[in-house]
Write a protein that holds these residues in place. Sequence first.
Motif, PDB file in Angstrom:
ATOM      1  N   LYS A  43       0.831  -1.212   0.000  1.00 38.94           N
ATOM      2  CA  LYS A  43       0.000   0.000   0.000  1.00 38.94           C
ATOM      3  C   LYS A  43       0.867   1.264   0.000  1.00 38.94           C
ATOM      4  CE  LYS A  43      -4.075  -2.021   2.244  1.00 38.94           C
ATOM      5  NZ  LYS A  43      -4.953  -2.004   3.444  1.00 38.94           N
ATOM      6  N   ILE A  44       1.938   1.251   0.782  1.00 39.69           N
ATOM      7  CA  ILE A  44       2.850   2.402   0.821  1.00 39.69           C
ATOM      8  C   ILE A  44       3.513   2.583  -0.541  1.00 39.69           C
ATOM      9  CG2 ILE A  44       5.011   3.274   1.800  1.00 39.69           C
ATOM     10  CD1 ILE A  44       4.216   1.920   4.439  1.00 39.69           C
ATOM     11  N   THR A  45       3.930   1.465  -1.148  1.00 40.89           N
ATOM     12  CA  THR A  45       4.550   1.515  -2.468  1.00 40.89           C
ATOM     13  C   THR A  45       3.588   2.082  -3.506  1.00 40.89           C
ATOM     14  OG1 THR A  45       5.954  -0.400  -1.965  1.00 40.89           O
ATOM     15  CG2 THR A  45       5.644   0.138  -4.283  1.00 40.89           C
ATOM     16  N   GLY A  46       2.338   1.600  -3.490  1.00 46.11           N
ATOM     17  CA  GLY A  46       1.335   2.090  -4.432  1.00 46.11           C
ATOM     18  C   GLY A  46       1.089   3.580  -4.282  1.00 46.11           C
ATOM     19  N   THR A  47       0.974   4.042  -3.032  1.00 49.21           N
ATOM     20  CA  THR A  47       0.763   5.465  -2.767  1.00 49.21           C
ATOM     21  C   THR A  47       1.939   6.294  -3.260  1.00 49.21           C
ATOM     22  OG1 THR A  47      -0.545   4.946  -0.793  1.00 49.21           O
ATOM     23  CG2 THR A  47       0.328   7.183  -0.967  1.00 49.21           C
TER      24      THR A  47
END
Length: 208
Positions: free
Chosen positions: A83-87
Amino acid sequence: MITSEQKLFRKGFQLSLFTIFYNLFEGIISMILGFEDETLSLFGFGADSFIEVMSGVGIAVMIFRIRQNPDSSRSKFEIRALKITGTAFYLLSIGLIAGIVYNIFNHNKPDTTIWGIIISLISIAVMIWLMNSKKNVGKKLDSDPIIADANCTKVCVYMSLVLLVSSLIYELTGFAYADAVGAAGLVYFSITEGKEAFEKAKGKECEC
């Protein structure tokens, strides 16, 4: 005694660590040179490398978990990392779009794109080797996650090709918007990778 399977998992883990440290080095150099030469595509390429580091950490944890227990489900850390990577990919896309608009309206051009050519050529060679190495380990272990990670490395190759082509066009022709076009290409791949990361976090099967 270490079995052949344990050796393969160790190699897969080492490849994930190499991915992390290589991208750290590449990201620092690319962002510094991109800032100095006012090359948005090179600077964005460097920023993407740092996001790949976050993704690489998640992959390293995944391989370690699979090595310990092949049938275990994804940990909260892996899902959070996705999720952090996607954001981060989405934020990078917004930043690059803002940079493209700013440079076009202010008629900003890079001082040179020679470093973009050099770094992209090195990156293409390294990423193709890394992709094939991961795929080889994944096939021998019959591990879909490791094979999927190898396929995702293709995106890094594509982004390097975008940087190479845009840098070559500017260096050879002086086309004012070559750097902006290259940055736009990075926006496309950043959005794609961001979407993939969120889909993986939800547990959906996807191909990079």
